[in-house]
Every structure is written in structure tokens, then in C-alpha cells.
Design a protein around this motif. Structure first.
Motif, PDB file in Angstrom:
ATOM      1  N   GLY A 110     -12.785  60.960  10.616  1.00  0.00           N
ATOM      2  CA  GLY A 110     -13.873  61.178  11.761  1.00  0.00           C
ATOM      3  C   GLY A 110     -14.069  60.260  12.591  1.00  0.00           C
ATOM      4  N   VAL A 111     -13.461  59.066  12.649  1.00  0.00           N
ATOM      5  CA  VAL A 111     -13.374  57.810  13.399  1.00  0.00           C
ATOM      6  C   VAL A 111     -12.289  58.248  14.677  1.00  0.00           C
ATOM      7  CG1 VAL A 111     -12.895  55.520  14.172  1.00  0.00           C
ATOM      8  CG2 VAL A 111     -14.151  56.344  11.953  1.00  0.00           C
ATOM      9  N   PRO A 112     -12.841  58.354  15.958  1.00  0.00           N
ATOM     10  CA  PRO A 112     -11.710  58.627  16.992  1.00  0.00           C
ATOM     11  C   PRO A 112     -10.981  57.244  17.476  1.00  0.00           C
ATOM     12  CG  PRO A 112     -13.993  58.318  17.846  1.00  0.00           C
ATOM     13  CD  PRO A 112     -13.917  58.089  16.479  1.00  0.00           C
ATOM     14  N   VAL A 113      -9.511  57.147  17.151  1.00  0.00           N
ATOM     15  CA  VAL A 113      -8.757  56.029  17.510  1.00  0.00           C
ATOM     16  C   VAL A 113      -8.473  55.947  19.122  1.00  0.00           C
ATOM     17  CG1 VAL A 113      -6.463  55.244  16.819  1.00  0.00           C
ATOM     18  CG2 VAL A 113      -7.272  56.665  15.242  1.00  0.00           C
ATOM     19  N   HIS A 114      -8.745  57.035  19.608  1.00  0.00           N
ATOM     20  CA  HIS A 114      -8.375  57.051  20.956  1.00  0.00           C
ATOM     21  C   HIS A 114      -9.423  56.598  21.988  1.00  0.00           C
ATOM     22  CE1 HIS A 114     -10.134  60.956  19.493  1.00  0.00           C
ATOM     23  NE2 HIS A 114     -10.654  60.697  20.780  1.00  0.00           N
ATOM     24  N   ASP A 115     -10.865  56.458  21.255  1.00  0.00           N
ATOM     25  CA  ASP A 115     -11.919  56.081  21.843  1.00  0.00           C
ATOM     26  C   ASP A 115     -11.859  54.411  22.101  1.00  0.00           C
ATOM     27  OD1 ASP A 115     -14.599  55.414  22.655  1.00  0.00           O
ATOM     28  OD2 ASP A 115     -15.485  56.761  21.454  1.00  0.00           O
ATOM     29  N   PRO A 116     -12.079  54.111  23.135  1.00  0.00           N
ATOM     30  CA  PRO A 116     -11.899  52.519  23.535  1.00  0.00           C
ATOM     31  C   PRO A 116     -13.180  51.905  23.094  1.00  0.00           C
ATOM     32  CG  PRO A 116     -11.916  53.799  25.705  1.00  0.00           C
ATOM     33  CD  PRO A 116     -12.022  54.780  24.646  1.00  0.00           C
ATOM     34  N   LYS A 117     -14.175  52.556  22.640  1.00  0.00           N
ATOM     35  CA  LYS A 117     -15.168  51.857  21.782  1.00  0.00           C
ATOM     36  C   LYS A 117     -14.810  51.607  20.342  1.00  0.00           C
ATOM     37  CE  LYS A 117     -18.484  54.531  23.731  1.00  0.00           C
ATOM     38  NZ  LYS A 117     -17.902  55.276  24.675  1.00  0.00           N
ATOM     39  N   THR A 118     -14.169  52.547  19.925  1.00  0.00           N
ATOM     40  CA  THR A 118     -13.769  52.097  18.565  1.00  0.00           C
ATOM     41  C   THR A 118     -13.357  50.895  18.162  1.00  0.00           C
ATOM     42  OG1 THR A 118     -13.175  54.584  18.249  1.00  0.00           O
ATOM     43  CG2 THR A 118     -12.505  53.303  16.615  1.00  0.00           C
TER      44      THR A 118
END
Length: 245
Positions: free
Chosen positions: A62-70
Motif C-alpha cells: 500500500g506504500v507508493p514507491v513512486h511518490d516523492p513524499k514516501t
């Protein structure tokens, strides 16, 4: 547990991943196969963001790897990774190799980290070697320590990047045995490997990639090996070459 959607990556002008999509459920063991240079290692390294990618989306639990905020270090601490060349710290003992990331990344106390590390060292059959340095171990033993180190972090997923390809043939079995044990316990695993015997025995699915980073097949192990006539021509050629030996 893992979802990739239209993932593409380039090195300059060269496309190394081409619109790759797949889903891996909890407890599945997915083998990534294909010729050298087809993007297999790159694909699994995008999952914990060791390789950046230019297009597409990846989620891990469920964690978005593509999201710069991750928070990527936090994500990586939950995704175990075992490399081709062990990547142990040569100047640290086996025990220190097992505990350093637990203490620094997970914030465990020294005694907790030690108990955890030694539990997994025993699990891979190497407790007697806890005070040695990596250089005093065989390649197969070093790779088993690397697996124990990854497991010490309590990962939700294990990624293996050709974990046996740098080993002497005699040592391959001892590493595969540990991996079979993990698979039987329900660990979610993605394994880049040329060991087709392992793929047949343990894999629930096979992803077959070809040069240019395209996923040509994504099917059950039984379909992949048992029904070659239903496969793409390139896959048939690959299977014919590897299965006749």
C-alpha cells in the motif's frame, strides 16, 4: 503485497524496462526469469527504489514507491534484499553484520538486535560462525549470512537478485535450501534466478522477461513449464534451450 503499473525506465536513450505491470499477493513466490540483459535485476531493484524509474507506479503493501513524499529508508527497512555478491561488511564480524542495521535503522537495543540476529543465524545453520569475519566463510555461507541479515529486519517481502549466480555449484544447494524453507513458511518472495529447478519446485508464478525490459509471460509455474505450446515464441525458444539439459 506488491503492485507494478506500467513501469518504464531508461538509461539515457536505452530503455531497460518497458511498461512492466504485475501484482504479487502475500505469500506468493514469484520467479523472474529471462536472458541476461532483459531487465530482471533492474525490475526488482525498482521495488525498493534502489533503481529510480521514469514512468509508472509501484506500491509495496500500500506504500507508493513512486511518490516523492514516501520515506524510502523506512520502506527499504521492510523489504529484505539479497544481492548476487553478498554485500556483507568485510571489516565486521558476522554478528556485527547481523545487528548493525537493526540498531541504526530500526532503533533496536543491542541485546534485542543480537537475540534477533542469532535466531536467524541459527535458522540458516551458521550459529557456530557468529564471531568470524565474512572473509573466513565460503561463498555459500556468506550468502546465508546475507539472508539471515535481511530476515533480522522482519521484512514483509524478500527480494533476491540472482542469489546463487556468484557461487560454486557445490554451494548453490545450501542457499536454495534456505530459500525453500522461507517459501514454505509463507514469505512473499521475488527471485531473479537462472535456477529453473528451484523455479519449478518453489515458484507459484514465473515472470519471463526479454531484452528491452518487456514482460512476455506472467503465469503460473505449471503453465510456464507444463504447457510450453501456449507460450510466446521467444519463451518457447528459451525453455527449449534450458530444459533439454
Amino acid at each position: 503485497m506488491i503492485e507494478l503499473k506500467n513501469v518504464s525506465k531508461w538509461y539515457g536513450q536505452v530503455q531497460v524496462l518497458n511498461n512492466c505491470s504485475t501484482r504479487i499477493e502475500k505469500g506468493e513466490v514469484v520467479v523472474v526469469a529471462g536472458p541476461s540483459g532483459s531487465g530482471k535485476s533492474t525490475l526488482i531493484k525498482t521495488i525498493n527504489a534502489l533503481e529510480p524509474f521514469q514512468k509508472g507506479e509501484i506500491w509495496v503493501d500500500g506504500v507508493p514507491v513512486h511518490d516523492p513524499k514516501t520515506n524510502l529508508p523506512k520502506l527499504r527497512s521492510r523489504v529484505g534484499m539479497v544481492f548476487q555478491h553478498f554485500e556483507l561488511f568485510p571489516h565486521l564480524t558476522v554478528t556485527e553484520n547481523l545487528t548493525i542495521a537493526q540498531i541504526k535503522v530500526l532503533g533496536r537495543s543491542k541485546s534485542d538486535a543480537l537475540a534477533h540476529g542469532l535466531k536467524y543465524l541459527e535458522r540458516v545453520g551458521l550459529l557456530a560462525h557468529k564471531d568470524k569475519f565474512p572473509g573466513q566463510l565460503s561463498g555459500g555461507q556468506q550468502q546465508r549470512v546475507a539472508i539471515a541479515r535481511a530476515l533480522s529486519m522482519d521484512p514483509i517481502v524478500m527480494l533476491f537478485d540472482e542469489p546463487t549466480s556468484a557461487l560454486d555449484p557445490e554451494m548453490v544447494g545450501e542457499v536454495l535450501d534456505v530459500m525453500v524453507g522461507l517459501a514454505n513458511e509463507g514469505m512473499t518472495m521475488m527471485v531473479v534466478t537462472h535456477e529453473m529447478g528451484f523455479a519449478r519446485k518453489v515458484g507459484s508464478r514465473v515472470i519471463f522477461m526479454d531484452v528491452g525490459g518487456k514482460i512476455l509471460e506472467d503465469c503460473s509455474t505449471e503453465e510456464f513449464f507444463g504447457h510450453p505450446d501456449g507460450r510466446q515464441p521467444r519463451t518457447k525458444e528459451f525453455l527449449h534451450k534450458i530444459l533439454q539439459h
